[in-house]
Design an enzyme around this catalytic site. Structure first.
Site, PDB file in Angstrom:
ATOM      1  N   ALA A  61       0.864  -1.188   0.000  1.00  0.00           N
ATOM      2  CA  ALA A  61       0.000   0.000   0.000  1.00  0.00           C
ATOM      3  C   ALA A  61       0.897   1.233   0.000  1.00  0.00           C
ATOM      4  O   ALA A  61       2.035   1.192   0.487  1.00  0.00           O
ATOM      5  CB  ALA A  61      -0.882  -0.016   1.239  1.00  0.00           C
ATOM      6  N   GLY A 102       0.731  -5.023   0.857  1.00  0.00           N
ATOM      7  CA  GLY A 102      -0.419  -5.131  -0.036  1.00  0.00           C
ATOM      8  C   GLY A 102      -0.062  -5.728  -1.380  1.00  0.00           C
ATOM      9  O   GLY A 102      -0.907  -6.327  -2.040  1.00  0.00           O
TER      10      GLY A 102
END
Ligand code: T1G
Length: 697
Positions: A61, A102
């Site tokens: 992320a 992520g």
């Protein structure tokens, strides 16, 4: 768009393209879902490959987005992964270089995964005070087994793809390749284009032969480690959910835990540290592409503890080092110490004998300055006295080749004055290593008034090469760290005079998270070091008041562990700090002489007096331009003085307490019947920020 779409035959290739590490920011997430929609709508497309441009599949992320509405804006990462899983056509992840956070969760949502050898694979969220928040705690145990997955999630450490691919029964990677991972992924896509049903990680089972026992063991061992912040234990509970609860329930609970952790001060602090660490190398007037000088060979003056430790950094990096001393026995002692340090690492299995031999082979010694002439840089680590520095730098100025960098390891002395001993002040800089120099990450890079920009850029690059956290400091007494620790130590002494004991002060600040309180630290480092500096300060800065306790302690010969007694007593050969009746009696005597009636002091006041002393001095360092930014001051304290990372550093901690509250506490301290009330006058910058409701960072 931060993801490109192209057709390779009947396979759609979606390439993440958000340099430098393909952080899954909003634009990138949108690019992926739009690519999936396009592939879904195109009947000619039989399969999809997702990969990353440049040197990463994805670093996870986009940390820079955290705290902004974009971070969870649709499509958020969970929606992207759901779209991948819902694709009617097989989606193959082509993983290379870096696949973290992520990014790994995205890959786990794919139907197939092909990895290049050497890929760094990790779920490092715990290092940010978080847990994987897009299915990592539910999917990774399903493909690697509970134990391997939990170890990766709780440590946050990267593991090489080939190691994971070699695990028996692993289902993380369908293929591990040496060559081009996209080509291999395209080939696999062709193979599985018509294969149904599409394999979903969510349908696998998270396995462990003795889940109950192992998870209880994990809770106990992680619980002890995460004394100070909740994330590691939350990771264990989330992985336990992967074992005991249905997938969707486990996902729901993971998201609840993730969102709660995102709001904790510890996570905010750790995310601050992540960015702070990378900000230190940014020097406003020295562009990142400033040409650096070629430094191949180092010379070190002084083969003592510091000189030897400094030399090891460069030997470890494979650089030849010539070490100079005044006497052969000093050289022999220094070389023997370096060899002993390496041998200890070989014994622990941290170094091979072969590497020890290579490193020792890079080390030469000499008694003659003339032998330094072909070194590209010299670092002096001689006695901390300006007269000695003068002799050394004048000698270096005579022998070092033009363009060589002349560095001083001084911990407090004026680098401008040292530079003025030479005819080349532009080549002079300070490189303040912290003892033990081969272990401590912090390197204060002291920029003199005349230090050339390329010299600064060269030393910063060299510092990164030897894996140091380099923080630029201007010239002042004590630079950043030692100047601030002086105020911290002063408050420690005053707290003793006002009613606290060394043990109470140490315990309070160690409960706050410091590795070691000021008095245990003094006994370890040697109380005479501070004594020597104070004697210099009494002459140079008579207005700086100190508690007498530290001087009286040294007059008693209680230098610390090295003399068997300091602030604490020690049994012979032991390091356990035992509260000393003799020291308590000495403190009571000092109080009586000063007419101080001891009072009960709370742990909270102890912590505030010690930490806010750092903050107030740090604010002055900032407004004087000695430090480039508040987060640099944090990095000095985190990497050089044992400040707890989950508090973010002194300046970050002050921000989380609210500068208004910090100033209010200082005002209260000013009312103490103390002779250092003026110290607690908030620095102008601090007072201004507090009045404006602002923060340091
Ligand atoms: N987001 C944004 N920027 C990042 C980033 C990231 N994840 N990772 C690195 N950068 C920037 C960094 O700030 C620097 O920028 C540049 O990239 C080079 O970094 C839901 C929520 C990937 C191994 O924790 O470990 O996914 O200073 O100097 O040494 O579960 O960066 O140049 O402007 O470190 O080659 C989880 C953190 C996020 C990975 C590369 N991911 N990054 O190391 O370069 S949370 C991480 C790293 C998450 C999900 C959760 C390393 C690296 P600038 P660098 P490097």
């Amino acid at each position: 768009m931060s993801a490109t779409y192209e057709l390779r035959g009947n396979v759609a290739v979606i390439t993440l393209n958000n340099p430098p590490v393909n952080g899954l920011g909003h634009a990138t997430r949108l690019g992926i879902t739009q690519g999936l929609e396009k592939a879904e709508a195109d009947s000619a497309v039989k399969a999809v490959v997702i990969t990353g441009a440049g040197n990463a599949f994805s670093g996870g992320a986009d940390i820079k987005e955290f705290g902004s509405p974009k971070a969870m804006a649709e499509p958020n990462l969970l929606s992207v992964i759901a779209a991948v899983e819902a694709s009617s056509k097989p989606v193959v992840a082509a993983i290379h270089s870096v696949c973290m956070g992520g990014g790994l969760e995205l890959a786990l949502g794919c139907h197939y995964r092909v990895a290049a050898k050497g890929t760094q694979v990790a779920l490092p969220e715990v290092k940010l005070g978080l847990l994987p928040g897009a299915g990592g705690t539910q999917r990774l145990p399903r493909v690697l087994g509970v134990e391997t997955a939990l170890n990766m999630i709780v440590s946050g450490e990267p593991v090489k793809s080939e190691m994971l691919a070699s695990l028996p029964g692993q289902k993380l990677f369908d293929k591990l390749v040496d060559g081009d991972v996209v080509t291999a992924a395209l080939a696999l896509a062709a193979e599985v284009a018509d294969k149904r049903p599409l394999p979903l990680v969510r349908n696998l089972k998270a396995k462990h032969p003795n889940a109950d026992g192992y998870l209880q063991f994990a809770r106990n061992s992680v619980g002890a480690m995460s004394r100070n912040y909740p994330a590691p234990l939350q990771c264990v509970e989330a992985v336990a959910n992967a074992v005991y609860k249905p997938f969707d329930e486990g996902m729901r609970l993971e998201l609840v835990a993730f969102q709660a952790l995102m709001l904790t001060p510890e996570s905010r602090a750790l995310r601050h540290v992540f960015m702070a660490e990378r900000a230190t190398s940014k020097i406003p007037d020295v562009p990142a592409d400033t040409p650096v000088r070629d430094v191949k060979k180092l010379a070190i003056i002084g083969a003592g503890t510091m000189g030897g430790g400094i030399a090891m950094n460069f030997l470890n990096a494979g650089m030849p080092v010539v070490m100079l001393e005044m006497k052969q026995e000093a050289l022999d002692r220094g070389v023997a110490t370096i060899r002993k340090n390496y041998e200890a690492q070989v014994k622990k299995g941290k170094l091979t004998q072969e590497k020890l031999d290579v490193r020792m082979g890079l080390l030469t010694t000499t008694l003659n300055y003339g032998d330094l002439k072909d070194a590209d840089m010299v670092i002096e680590a001689v006695f901390e006295e300006m007269g000695v520095k003068e002799k050394v730098f004048k000698a270096l100025d005579e022998v070092m080749k033009p363009g060589a960098i002349l560095a001083s390891n001084t911990s407090t002395l004026d680098v401008n004055q040292i530079a003025a001993f030479t005819k080349r002040p532009q080549d002079v800089i300070g490189t303040h290593f912290f003892s033990p120099a081969n272990v401590m990450k912090l390197l204060e890079v002291i920029r003199g008034e005349k230090t050339a920009k390329d010299v600064l850029a060269t030393v910063m690059a060299l510092g990164k090469k030897i894996k140091k956290t380099c923080v630029v400091s201007g010239v002042c007494d004590g630079f950043i760290g030692n100047r601030m620790i002086e105020q911290y130590s002063r408050q420690g002494g005053f707290l003793l005079e006002e009613g606290a004991t060394p043990e109470q002060v140490d315990k309070a600040i160690e409960k706050f998270g410091f590795a070691m309180g000021p008095f245990r630290m003094g006994d370890l480092a040697g109380n005479d070091i501070g004594w020597y500096i104070r004697k210099r300060r009494y002459v140079e800065q008579p207005e700086m008041i100190y508690s007498k306790t530290a001087d009286v302690l040294c007059e008693m010969g209680r230098y610390g562990q090295k003399t068997g007694a300091g602030w604490y007593d020690y049994k012979p050969g032991k390091r356990d700090a035992i509260p000393s009746k003799e020291v308590v009696a000495m403190i009571e005597k000092v109080r009586a002489e000063k007419g101080i009636t001891p009072r009960k002091i709370s742990d909270q006041e102890i912590v505030q007096r010690l930490v806010y002393a750092l903050v107030n001095e740090g604010a002055k360092i900032l407004e004087e331009g000695i430090a480039l930014r508040a987060s640099d001051i944090d990095m000095v304290y985190l990497t050089g003085y044992g400040f707890p990372a989950f508090r973010g550093g002194p300046m970050c901690y002050a921000d989380t307490q609210g500068l208004f509250n910090v100033v209010a506490s200082m005002r209260r301290f000013q009312k103490n019947p103390r002779d250092d009330a003026k110290f607690w006058e908030p620095a102008p910058l601090l007072a201004k920020l507090a009045a404006e409701g602002k923060t340091f960072s």
